[in-house]
Design an enzyme around this catalytic site. Structure first.
Site, mmCIF file in Angstrom:
data_model
loop_
_atom_site.group_PDB
_atom_site.id
_atom_site.type_symbol
_atom_site.label_atom_id
_atom_site.label_comp_id
_atom_site.label_asym_id
_atom_site.label_seq_id
_atom_site.Cartn_x
_atom_site.Cartn_y
_atom_site.Cartn_z
ATOM 1 N N ASP A 239 -11.705 6.251 3.559
ATOM 2 C CA ASP A 239 -12.498 5.602 2.496
ATOM 3 C C ASP A 239 -12.096 6.143 1.203
ATOM 4 O O ASP A 239 -12.465 7.403 0.745
ATOM 5 C CB ASP A 239 -13.875 5.762 2.734
ATOM 6 C CG ASP A 239 -14.930 5.139 1.752
ATOM 7 O OD1 ASP A 239 -14.585 5.182 0.631
ATOM 8 O OD2 ASP A 239 -15.654 4.322 2.099
ATOM 9 N N HIS A 240 -11.414 5.531 0.410
ATOM 10 C CA HIS A 240 -10.915 6.112 -0.731
ATOM 11 C C HIS A 240 -11.818 6.755 -1.812
ATOM 12 O O HIS A 240 -11.583 7.572 -2.823
ATOM 13 C CB HIS A 240 -9.660 5.407 -1.511
ATOM 14 C CG HIS A 240 -10.194 4.455 -2.433
ATOM 15 N ND1 HIS A 240 -10.605 3.114 -1.869
ATOM 16 C CD2 HIS A 240 -10.358 4.503 -3.683
ATOM 17 C CE1 HIS A 240 -11.002 2.506 -2.928
ATOM 18 N NE2 HIS A 240 -10.585 2.983 -4.050
ATOM 19 N N HIS B 14 -17.884 2.190 0.663
ATOM 20 C CA HIS B 14 -17.925 3.073 -0.558
ATOM 21 C C HIS B 14 -19.411 3.004 -0.937
ATOM 22 O O HIS B 14 -19.697 4.201 -0.891
ATOM 23 C CB HIS B 14 -17.182 2.315 -1.747
ATOM 24 C CG HIS B 14 -15.749 1.910 -1.343
ATOM 25 N ND1 HIS B 14 -14.898 2.745 -0.247
ATOM 26 C CD2 HIS B 14 -14.917 0.584 -1.596
ATOM 27 C CE1 HIS B 14 -13.752 2.036 -0.330
ATOM 28 N NE2 HIS B 14 -13.857 0.963 -0.991
ATOM 29 N N LEU C 116 0.619 -1.245 -0.248
ATOM 30 C CA LEU C 116 -0.010 -0.066 -0.076
ATOM 31 C C LEU C 116 0.900 1.034 -0.057
ATOM 32 O O LEU C 116 0.670 2.239 -0.778
ATOM 33 C CB LEU C 116 -0.955 -0.065 1.132
ATOM 34 C CG LEU C 116 -1.904 1.496 1.571
ATOM 35 C CD1 LEU C 116 -2.921 1.342 0.536
ATOM 36 C CD2 LEU C 116 -2.108 1.550 2.712
ATOM 37 N N LYS D 260 -17.604 -7.975 -8.920
ATOM 38 C CA LYS D 260 -16.198 -8.183 -9.568
ATOM 39 C C LYS D 260 -16.476 -8.955 -10.810
ATOM 40 O O LYS D 260 -17.621 -9.742 -10.743
ATOM 41 C CB LYS D 260 -15.177 -8.868 -8.658
ATOM 42 C CG LYS D 260 -14.800 -8.216 -7.468
ATOM 43 C CD LYS D 260 -13.494 -8.362 -6.950
ATOM 44 C CE LYS D 260 -13.105 -7.648 -5.799
ATOM 45 N NZ LYS D 260 -12.719 -6.340 -5.946
HETATM 46 C C1 BG6 Z 1 -11.187 -1.402 -2.584
HETATM 47 C C2 BG6 Z 1 -11.613 -2.846 -2.491
HETATM 48 O O1 BG6 Z 1 -11.654 -0.643 -1.314
HETATM 49 O O2 BG6 Z 1 -11.929 -0.645 -3.610
HETATM 50 C C3 BG6 Z 1 -11.231 -3.305 -3.821
HETATM 51 O O3 BG6 Z 1 -10.808 -3.537 -1.313
HETATM 52 C C4 BG6 Z 1 -11.831 -2.737 -4.836
HETATM 53 O O4 BG6 Z 1 -11.737 -4.784 -3.694
HETATM 54 C C5 BG6 Z 1 -11.431 -1.185 -4.835
HETATM 55 O O5 BG6 Z 1 -11.240 -3.605 -6.273
HETATM 56 C C6 BG6 Z 1 -12.182 -0.618 -5.921
HETATM 57 O O6 BG6 Z 1 -11.662 0.711 -6.073
HETATM 58 P P1 BG6 Z 1 -11.530 1.911 -7.525
HETATM 59 O O7 BG6 Z 1 -11.231 3.015 -7.006
HETATM 60 O O8 BG6 Z 1 -10.602 0.975 -8.427
HETATM 61 O O9 BG6 Z 1 -13.175 1.565 -7.857
#
Ligand code: BG6
Length: 490
Positions: free
Chosen positions: A177-178, A240, A17, A338
């Site tokens: 929470d990205h 998310h 990470l 997925k």
């Molecule tokens: C992460 C999950 O938080 O978000 C992953 O753990 C997922 O499983 C990812 O693939 C998706 O993020 P993004 O920004 O690519 O939509």
């Protein structure tokens, strides 16, 4: 940008990470001037690395991104490595010394950011040693950054929270929470609260249903070890998807401050209707991918480190109801999976038909209004689309569905900032708006627990969807039961 003074202490500094996300993002802050002279980064992990070796790895992780070699090298000079066993008190004392020394050397203002890029099971241990070995500075700020997963149910999230909150106060904790770092997610309050024509119809009188889609084309890849313990409900929905739902459905905050936003979101999450086992069966669908129709791609159970009879879900679709006056009766459908056919993160808001259709009696054959749909597209190409009923010249009153589409020009997209970069700027500037607080975690886990508990009681029939589709049939049925359909990807 205004230069910030601080020492970063990164637990898990040798890890994936840190190298994939953190160092490249920190470098962007350096290039843009948020970090210049008065900062240092201490990476800690178990292995024995020299400062020099560590700097090499940092430079390599940054180079792939943007690279003025000289700037990268001077950036890497700010990095220090400390071998560290999270259970060893002595190591924290050494860390404290190094931090104090670098603070003097760089005039870092006695400010510290503790970044936990380690497995969550270590959060508590690290936090309590930070406390007992007195790593917190009395002058300056101390901030803690933690990554998901934040627990695996309400009880474990609570235990985790208790363990860090003995050392850090809520206003020092930055829970990442990205998705909250994505530009279009951050634009949601602007779209909602600066456009009266939208604000006026943002309720159950006008909105029929809301659809939140987070679809991915990738499979589980090399993350099966983690994924087998999580599944889509924990991995994508609890955080998310619900965070996006919160920003779409929360009441208008009195002003745009972190605490007002957190209060509104957490109030909204407290109003999510909690399901009985029976309601879970009616309102939530799970799936797991098999191979695609041509068997080019393997199924989930064939992936490395996945059990042959794994019941981990890789797809979730659900109907969420909110118990308040604004949203009574409006289903919020969420969906994530997925190996779906397309990568997309979007919110489709479907409006009710005009209640008083003046064309219904005589012109019903040619005037056939369709539902108005507002789509807020977060990814892949952010933008706003609005489907409206209109006519085409020469066709009289015959209705067509016109699309108004706004997409930022390519030039401005090139300037867009990656989520980690945006979130790191918030952390160094002390802005908690785009992070989640404990109360939000509490209520979202409380909601998710009901579903998880029911699913743990009943054996699913997996795999139940082919790779490269939009998930199991039951996902379409879920909306059909309500006489709706997915706007995206059907
Ligand atoms: C992460 C999950 O938080 O978000 C992953 O753990 C997922 O499983 C990812 O693939 C998706 O993020 P993004 O920004 O690519 O939509």
């Amino acid at each position: 940008a205004q230069e910030q003074r601080l020492i970063f202490i990164i637990f898990g500094g040798s890890g994936d990470l840190a190298h994939r996300k953190l160092y490249p993002a920190l470098f962007k802050l350096y290039v843009k001037g948020y970090l210049r002279q008065h900062f240092a980064v201490i990476g800690t992990a178990r292995r024995q690395w020299s400062h020099e070796y560590f700097r090499q790895t940092v430079m390599e992780s940054v180079v792939a991104d943007i690279g003025d070699q000289e700037q990268i090298a001077s950036f890497a000079q700010h990095f220090y490595y400390q071998s560290h066993d999270v259970n060893d008190a002595e190591h924290y004392i050494a860390l404290k010394k190094l931090s104090a020394q670098l603070n003097d050397q760089y005039s870092a203002g006695n400010n510290q950011v503790f970044y936990m890029a380690v497995a969550p099971k270590f959060f508590g241990t690290v936090a309590s040693h930070i406390n007992s070995e007195h790593l917190l500075n009395e002058q300056g700020f101390n901030r803690l950054v933690i990554e998901k997963p934040f627990g695996r149910d309400l009880a474990s999230a609570k235990a985790l929270n208790d363990s860090i909150s003995k050392t850090f106060a809520e206003d020092q904790i930055y829970r990442i929470d990205h998705y909250l770092g994505k530009e279009m997610v951050q634009a949601l309050p602007i779209i909602r609260f600066t456009n009266p024509l939208l604000a006026a119809v943002w309720n159950n009188q006008y909105i029929s249903n809301v659809q939140i889609t987070l679809s991915e084309t990738l499979g589980v890849g090399e993350r099966a070890g983690y994924y087998e313990t999580a599944g889509t409900l924990r991995d994508m929905i609890q955080n998310h998807a619900l965070q996006i739902l919160g920003l779409i459905a929360m009441d208008r905050p009195a002003e745009f401050t972190a605490s007002a936003i957190h209060d509104q979101k957490s109030k909204l999450f407290s109003q999510l209707q909690l399901y009985s086992a029976e309601q879970v069966d009616q309102n939530f669908v799970r799936g797991q991918y098999g191979p695609d129709a041509k068997e080019y791609q393997q199924g989930y159970r064939e992936a490395d480190n996945v059990a042959d009879d794994s019941n981990t879900e890789t797809f979730v679709a659900g109907k969420i109801l909110i118990d308040n006056d604004t949203w009574q009766g409006v289903p919020f459908y969420v969906r994530s999976g997925k190996r779906l056919r397309r990568k997309a993160t979007r919110v489709d808001i479907v409006f009710k038909p005009e209640a008083n259709n003046i064309f219904a009696t005589k012109l019903a054959k040619i005037v056939r209004p369709r539902p108005v749909v507002l789509s807020l597209v977060i990814e892949p190409k952010q933008g706003i689309q609005l489907l409206l009923n209109a006519t085409t010249p020469g066709n009289g009153l015959r209705t067509t569905l016109d699309e108004l589409r706004f997409q930022p020009p390519a030039a401005s997209l090139a300037d867009s900032q990656e989520a980690y970069e945006k979130l790191l700027i918030d952390i160094v500037e002390g802005n908690q708006t785009n992070f989640t607080n404990w109360s939000e975690q509490y209520y979202t886990w409380r909601f998710i627990d009901r579903i998880r508990k029911r699913w743990d009681e009943v054996q699913p029939d997996f795999p139940n969807y082919c790779s490269n589709t939009f998930g199991p049939e039951a996902s379409d049925q879920l909306l059909k039961k309500d006489s709706h359909e997915w706007i995206f990807g059907t």
